[in-house]
Design a protein around this motif. Structure first.
Motif, PDB file in Angstrom:
ATOM      1  N   GLY A   1     -30.836  -8.375 -34.654  1.00  0.00           N
ATOM      2  CA  GLY A   1     -30.274  -7.460 -35.643  1.00  0.00           C
ATOM      3  C   GLY A   1     -30.681  -6.033 -35.393  1.00  0.00           C
ATOM      4  N   ARG A   2     -31.085  -5.736 -34.153  1.00  0.00           N
ATOM      5  CA  ARG A   2     -31.529  -4.390 -33.791  1.00  0.00           C
ATOM      6  C   ARG A   2     -30.362  -3.449 -33.537  1.00  0.00           C
ATOM      7  N   ASN A   3     -29.160  -3.995 -33.482  1.00  0.00           N
ATOM      8  CA  ASN A   3     -27.968  -3.154 -33.319  1.00  0.00           C
ATOM      9  C   ASN A   3     -26.791  -3.795 -34.043  1.00  0.00           C
ATOM     10  N   PHE A   4     -25.751  -3.026 -34.234  1.00  0.00           N
ATOM     11  CA  PHE A   4     -24.590  -3.503 -34.981  1.00  0.00           C
ATOM     12  C   PHE A   4     -23.890  -4.646 -34.257  1.00  0.00           C
ATOM     13  N   GLU A   5     -23.938  -4.625 -32.920  1.00  0.00           N
ATOM     14  CA  GLU A   5     -23.285  -5.683 -32.134  1.00  0.00           C
ATOM     15  C   GLU A   5     -23.904  -7.055 -32.411  1.00  0.00           C
ATOM     16  N   GLU A   6     -25.231  -7.111 -32.543  1.00  0.00           N
ATOM     17  CA  GLU A   6     -25.874  -8.395 -32.814  1.00  0.00           C
ATOM     18  C   GLU A   6     -25.519  -8.908 -34.203  1.00  0.00           C
ATOM     19  N   LEU A   7     -25.461  -8.017 -35.176  1.00  0.00           N
ATOM     20  CA  LEU A   7     -25.060  -8.428 -36.522  1.00  0.00           C
ATOM     21  C   LEU A   7     -23.621  -8.951 -36.512  1.00  0.00           C
ATOM     22  N   LYS A   8     -22.762  -8.286 -35.755  1.00  0.00           N
ATOM     23  CA  LYS A   8     -21.361  -8.693 -35.663  1.00  0.00           C
ATOM     24  C   LYS A   8     -21.239 -10.087 -35.040  1.00  0.00           C
ATOM     25  N   LYS A   9     -22.032 -10.375 -34.019  1.00  0.00           N
ATOM     26  CA  LYS A   9     -21.969 -11.691 -33.377  1.00  0.00           C
ATOM     27  C   LYS A   9     -22.346 -12.798 -34.351  1.00  0.00           C
ATOM     28  N   ILE A  10     -23.312 -12.530 -35.212  1.00  0.00           N
ATOM     29  CA  ILE A  10     -23.682 -13.530 -36.223  1.00  0.00           C
ATOM     30  C   ILE A  10     -22.516 -13.757 -37.176  1.00  0.00           C
ATOM     31  N   ILE A  11     -21.974 -12.685 -37.709  1.00  0.00           N
ATOM     32  CA  ILE A  11     -20.862 -12.798 -38.652  1.00  0.00           C
ATOM     33  C   ILE A  11     -19.681 -13.526 -38.015  1.00  0.00           C
ATOM     34  N   ASP A  12     -19.397 -13.211 -36.768  1.00  0.00           N
ATOM     35  CA  ASP A  12     -18.267 -13.831 -36.073  1.00  0.00           C
ATOM     36  C   ASP A  12     -18.412 -15.349 -35.975  1.00  0.00           C
ATOM     37  N   GLY A  13     -19.661 -15.831 -35.947  1.00  0.00           N
ATOM     38  CA  GLY A  13     -19.882 -17.262 -35.811  1.00  0.00           C
ATOM     39  C   GLY A  13     -19.854 -18.037 -37.111  1.00  0.00           C
ATOM     40  N   VAL A  14     -19.838 -17.329 -38.240  1.00  0.00           N
ATOM     41  CA  VAL A  14     -19.891 -17.984 -39.547  1.00  0.00           C
ATOM     42  C   VAL A  14     -18.503 -18.468 -39.954  1.00  0.00           C
ATOM     43  N   ASN A  15     -18.438 -19.686 -40.459  1.00  0.00           N
ATOM     44  CA  ASN A  15     -17.146 -20.249 -40.869  1.00  0.00           C
ATOM     45  C   ASN A  15     -16.552 -19.486 -42.050  1.00  0.00           C
ATOM     46  N   TYR A  16     -17.368 -19.242 -43.067  1.00  0.00           N
ATOM     47  CA  TYR A  16     -16.898 -18.532 -44.258  1.00  0.00           C
ATOM     48  C   TYR A  16     -17.329 -17.065 -44.156  1.00  0.00           C
ATOM     49  N   LYS A  17     -16.624 -16.338 -43.321  1.00  0.00           N
ATOM     50  CA  LYS A  17     -16.983 -14.936 -43.049  1.00  0.00           C
ATOM     51  C   LYS A  17     -16.887 -14.062 -44.292  1.00  0.00           C
ATOM     52  N   GLY A  18     -16.031 -14.449 -45.222  1.00  0.00           N
ATOM     53  CA  GLY A  18     -15.874 -13.669 -46.443  1.00  0.00           C
ATOM     54  C   GLY A  18     -17.114 -13.653 -47.315  1.00  0.00           C
ATOM     55  N   LYS A  19     -18.055 -14.544 -47.035  1.00  0.00           N
ATOM     56  CA  LYS A  19     -19.311 -14.593 -47.797  1.00  0.00           C
ATOM     57  C   LYS A  19     -20.385 -13.704 -47.173  1.00  0.00           C
ATOM     58  N   MET A  20     -20.080 -13.058 -46.045  1.00  0.00           N
ATOM     59  CA  MET A  20     -21.086 -12.321 -45.287  1.00  0.00           C
ATOM     60  C   MET A  20     -20.944 -10.805 -45.456  1.00  0.00           C
ATOM     61  N   GLY A  21     -22.086 -10.130 -45.482  1.00  0.00           N
ATOM     62  CA  GLY A  21     -22.112  -8.674 -45.533  1.00  0.00           C
ATOM     63  C   GLY A  21     -23.337  -8.162 -44.796  1.00  0.00           C
ATOM     64  N   VAL A  22     -23.575  -6.860 -44.904  1.00  0.00           N
ATOM     65  CA  VAL A  22     -24.698  -6.217 -44.219  1.00  0.00           C
ATOM     66  C   VAL A  22     -25.428  -5.302 -45.185  1.00  0.00           C
ATOM     67  N   CYS A  23     -26.749  -5.261 -45.049  1.00  0.00           N
ATOM     68  CA  CYS A  23     -27.582  -4.279 -45.749  1.00  0.00           C
ATOM     69  C   CYS A  23     -28.206  -3.384 -44.693  1.00  0.00           C
ATOM     70  N   ILE A  24     -27.942  -2.097 -44.779  1.00  0.00           N
ATOM     71  CA  ILE A  24     -28.565  -1.130 -43.869  1.00  0.00           C
ATOM     72  C   ILE A  24     -29.868  -0.635 -44.480  1.00  0.00           C
ATOM     73  N   ASP A  25     -30.918  -0.642 -43.694  1.00  0.00           N
ATOM     74  CA  ASP A  25     -32.191  -0.030 -44.079  1.00  0.00           C
ATOM     75  C   ASP A  25     -32.301   1.272 -43.301  1.00  0.00           C
TER      76      ASP A  25
END
Length: 275
Positions: A151-175
């Motif tokens: 999760g050190r970059n946006f690309e890694e977060l995107k890869k996780i989301i892409d693999g989730v079946n129910y993508k509509g349940k996923m979001g991101v929190c920026i620190d």
């Protein structure tokens, strides 16, 4: 402006609501269980009703539940992943009973297995647990990139989301501390960072912001939070973040090294500049 701080569950949910109101907050964040792990405290229906009443009476924004730091879905250790699986499932079940629509967790550290294997393991647990009727939005937290963090970059977060079946349940929190330390220049090029986020993940998935200054310099990969305006990000850049048209309507959660009075001062200061 929707803003609050991290509060302790030690005296219950209703008490957290009271503390938030006393410091002029209209949201807050809390750990679902001890941040170092362990069992969650038993839920009390009267306590939950008390919190709901406070939230309704004071026009609260969404409160944010934070998973324990020990929840590591991509550890090479089976026991650690098993705890993550059990705690994640239990947290989501408990949140169905709370007036809380957001659940944030650190993607974890792959502990030498490699990013691809780590992401595969995270996705596996998410898909085991998130169901069609899950009402909570699960947020991946953007990380500073220390060690083997995922999760050190946006690309890694995107890869996780892409693999989730129910993508509509996923979001991101920026620190803000994390992404500054990870090399995203929110001080000199906030618009560029937001454009990059939008092109990779989509701003519609950005559901909340941990608002922190950084003790460590830009690109350091060090996760060291500082009070607002007292770190390497600086007050002017924080102002730009909380007033940015693409961000100003999101909930902000302070995780600065402060006590209640310190949070109260920061909230007051940020409310003034956002008017």
């Amino acid at each position: 402006m929707i803003i609050g701080s991290h509060l302790s569950t030690a005296k219950g949910f209703k008490n957290m609501g009271k503390v938030a109101v006393a410091m002029k907050a209209n949201t807050f964040q809390f750990f679902t269980r001890n941040p170092r792990g362990g069992k969650a405290r038993k839920l009390d229906e009267k306590d939950i009703r008390g919190l709901k009443e406070i939230m309704d009476e004071n026009n609260f924004g969404p409160i944010l539940a934070h998973a324990p730091y020990t929840l590591n879905m991509c550890s090479k250790t089976d026991k650690t992943r098993d705890f993550a699986r059990i705690a994640f499932k239990d947290d989501l079940e408990r949140l169905e009973k709370l007036p809380c629509s957001l659940y944030n967790f650190h993607p974890g550290s792959h502990t030498g297995q490699g990013v691809e294997k780590g992401i595969e393991q995270i996705v596996e647990i998410l898909n085991e647990t998130i169901k069609e009727d899950t009402t909570t939005t699960i947020l991946l937290e953007a990380m500073a990139g220390k060690g083997t963090e995922i999760g050190r970059n946006f690309e890694e977060l995107k890869k996780i989301i892409d693999g989730v079946n129910y993508k509509g349940k996923m979001g991101v929190c920026i620190d803000t501390c994390h992404i500054f330390a990870a090399g995203y220049d929110i001080v000199n090029d906030l618009d560029g960072v937001l454009e990059e986020f939008d092109s990779i993940i989509g701003l519609d998935r950005l559901k909340g912001i941990h608002l922190n200054d950084s003790m460590k310099p830009f690109g350091s990969n060090k996760d060291r939070h500082a009070p607002i305006g007292e770190g390497e990000i600086g007050f002017d850049a924080i102002v730009n973040i909380v007033t940015h048209p693409k961000l100003k309507n999101l909930p902000f959660y302070l995780e600065t090294p402060n006590d209640i009075e310190g949070y109260k001062r920061e909230i007051e200061m940020l409310r003034k500049i956002s008017q």
